[in-house]
Enzyme design. Structure first.
Site, mmCIF file in Angstrom:
data_model
loop_
_atom_site.group_PDB
_atom_site.id
_atom_site.type_symbol
_atom_site.label_atom_id
_atom_site.label_comp_id
_atom_site.label_asym_id
_atom_site.label_seq_id
_atom_site.Cartn_x
_atom_site.Cartn_y
_atom_site.Cartn_z
ATOM 1 C CG ASN A 3 -2.391 -0.654 -12.866
ATOM 2 O OD1 ASN A 3 -2.332 -0.793 -11.634
ATOM 3 N ND2 ASN A 3 -1.642 -1.374 -13.681
ATOM 4 C CG HIS A 9 3.210 -1.922 -15.193
ATOM 5 N ND1 HIS A 9 2.849 -3.146 -14.642
ATOM 6 C CD2 HIS A 9 4.240 -2.173 -16.036
ATOM 7 C CE1 HIS A 9 3.635 -4.087 -15.155
ATOM 8 N NE2 HIS A 9 4.489 -3.525 -16.000
ATOM 9 N N GLY A 48 0.770 -1.248 0.000
ATOM 10 C CA GLY A 48 0.000 0.000 0.000
ATOM 11 C C GLY A 48 0.796 1.291 0.000
ATOM 12 C CG ASN A 75 2.102 3.490 -5.676
ATOM 13 O OD1 ASN A 75 2.518 4.529 -6.184
ATOM 14 N ND2 ASN A 75 2.730 2.330 -5.822
ATOM 15 C CG ASP A 97 0.249 -4.152 -17.001
ATOM 16 O OD1 ASP A 97 -0.499 -3.611 -16.177
ATOM 17 O OD2 ASP A 97 0.997 -5.106 -16.720
HETATM 18 C C1 GRF Z 1 4.003 -0.958 -7.352
HETATM 19 O O1 GRF Z 1 5.313 -1.175 -7.820
HETATM 20 C C2 GRF Z 1 3.057 -0.755 -8.499
HETATM 21 O O2 GRF Z 1 3.651 -0.114 -9.582
HETATM 22 C C3 GRF Z 1 2.691 -2.166 -8.878
HETATM 23 O O3 GRF Z 1 2.602 -2.850 -7.661
HETATM 24 C C4 GRF Z 1 3.429 -2.204 -6.702
HETATM 25 C C5 GRF Z 1 2.541 -1.856 -5.551
HETATM 26 O O4 GRF Z 1 3.262 -1.324 -4.488
HETATM 27 N N1 GRF Z 1 1.487 -2.195 -9.656
HETATM 28 P P1 GRF Z 1 2.508 -0.699 -3.253
HETATM 29 O O5 GRF Z 1 1.546 -1.751 -2.726
HETATM 30 O O6 GRF Z 1 1.783 0.531 -3.715
HETATM 31 O O7 GRF Z 1 3.575 -0.383 -2.247
#
Ligand code: GRF
Length: 209
Positions: free
Chosen positions: A115, A117, A20, A22, A153
């Site tokens: 999303n 990525h 989590g 992000n 993606d």
């Molecule tokens: C991130 O690297 C995102 O780009 C990918 O999954 C990872 C999630 O990380 N889709 P977090 O759970 O947000 O720390």
């Protein structure tokens, strides 16, 4: 359809499966008033996801839906969609959500599912993109925020940030360097959508200066 961006904060529903970070970056951007939005729900497919516990500790509304509790994927996604609808989610923000979305859910939020990525799409879709970048010998990598479509993606790109790939990099060091940029990029893109600097019309992304 032009995505409305009025005076009201964007209502975000965040879907995650893991740590989590992000989600935290987006929440912090809201607190810092860099992003005019409200996280109205954080949903996970894993009741034990660290990100869900972090969201709870920040006082955010959370819900867990385990696919195994449903007869099939359609029923599972229907439950999520009903829940997101019930709290007025306008934008679905995938933040480390490790499942593919299917059509009924995608169609409920046209042009409004995002999303992030950890690669410079269209390079290295799918799992282990950092490992793929190293194996391909690329000297630059980065992250991409894109619209979610039925193809993995592959939806229209909203924004990217780049990082160098260093000779001594491992998958972990590269992932860490990219993650720093992810935490900047995701709130920035959401803020651009909120302010109208970025609009989406039938899958076409327009940047306005
Ligand atoms: C991130 O690297 C995102 O780009 C990918 O999954 C990872 C999630 O990380 N889709 P977090 O759970 O947000 O720390």
């Amino acid at each position: 359809m032009i995505i409305p961006h009025g005076d009201e904060p964007m209502k975000l529903g965040i879907l995650l499966s893991g740590r989590g970070s992000n989600m935290i970056a987006i929440a912090e951007a809201i607190v810092a008033q860099k992003l005019d939005a409200e996280i109205v729900m954080v949903v996970s497919d894993r009741p034990d996801a660290k990100g869900l516990a972090l969201a709870q500790s920040m006082g955010l509304p959370t819900a867990a839906f385990s696919p195994k509790d449903f007869t099939d994927k359609a029923a599972y996604e229907q439950a999520i969609q009903s829940h997101l609808d019930s709290v007025g989610v306008e934008w679905v923000v995938l933040a480390g959500y490790m499942r593919l979305l299917s059509e009924p859910l995608l169609q409920s939020y046209p042009d409004r599912i995002l999303n992030i990525h950890p690669s410079l799409l269209p390079h290295f879709k799918g799992l282990h993109p950092q490992r793929q970048a190293l194996a391909a010998g690329h000297t630059t990598s980065g992250c991409t925020v894109h619209l979610v479509t039925a193809d993995l993606d592959a939806g229209p790109i909203l924004g990217q940030r780049t990082v160098p790939v260093l000779p001594a990099d491992t998958e972990a060091t590269l992932a860490e360097r990219i993650l720093v940029e992810e935490h900047q990029l995701y709130p920035e893109i959401l803020a651009a959508l909120s302010s109208g600097q970025l609009t989406i019309q039938n899958g076409d992304v327009c940047h306005h200066n």
